[in-house]
Design a protein around this motif. Structure first.
Motif, PDB file in Angstrom:
ATOM      1  N   THR A 121       0.918  -1.147   0.021  1.00 37.38           N
ATOM      2  CA  THR A 121       0.122  -0.059  -0.073  1.00 37.38           C
ATOM      3  C   THR A 121       0.959   1.262   0.088  1.00 37.38           C
ATOM      4  O   THR A 121       1.873   1.385   0.618  1.00 37.38           O
ATOM      5  N   PRO A 122       0.446   2.003  -0.945  1.00 35.82           N
ATOM      6  CA  PRO A 122       1.509   3.237  -0.785  1.00 35.82           C
ATOM      7  C   PRO A 122       1.251   4.222   0.451  1.00 35.82           C
ATOM      8  O   PRO A 122       0.248   4.015   1.175  1.00 35.82           O
ATOM      9  N   PRO A 123       2.283   4.824   0.846  1.00 38.40           N
ATOM     10  CA  PRO A 123       2.154   5.417   2.009  1.00 38.40           C
ATOM     11  C   PRO A 123       1.166   6.884   2.223  1.00 38.40           C
ATOM     12  O   PRO A 123       1.397   7.674   1.033  1.00 38.40           O
TER      13      PRO A 123
END
Length: 97
Positions: free
Chosen positions: A28-30
């Protein structure tokens, strides 16, 4: 026939269970949170005007003076007391030495 079918199901189960499967990894992208930072304070504003003085309230009227109370009744005078007898107190005798 039932035994052959049961043996086939058990063998298939072992064969599929023995496979080494890779776990699924989901990246998941930050998430970035923008936090506003306050800037420097601005110059002070001009002072406000002075408010008006309120009106003075009216003075109330003075109350009426009350009536003077009546004099109370005089009580009865007591009887005159008797003249008493004279009592002489004799000091005790001094003890012998």
């Amino acid at each position: 026939m039932n035994k052959v079918l049961l043996l086939a199901v058990v063998a298939t189960t072992f064969a599929l269970a023995a496979c080494d499967r890779e776990p699924v990894v989901v990246n998941t992208p930050p998430s970035t949170v923008t936090v506003p930072v306050p800037g420097p304070a601005g110059p002070p504003g001009a002072p406000g005007s002075t408010g008006s003085t309120g009106s003075t309230g009216s003075t109330g009227s003075t109350g009426a003076t009350g009536d003077t109370g009546g004099t109370g009744a005089t009580g009865s005078t007591g009887d005159t007391g008797k003249t008493g007898n004279t009592v002489i107190v004799v000091p005790p005798a001094e003890p012998a030495k």
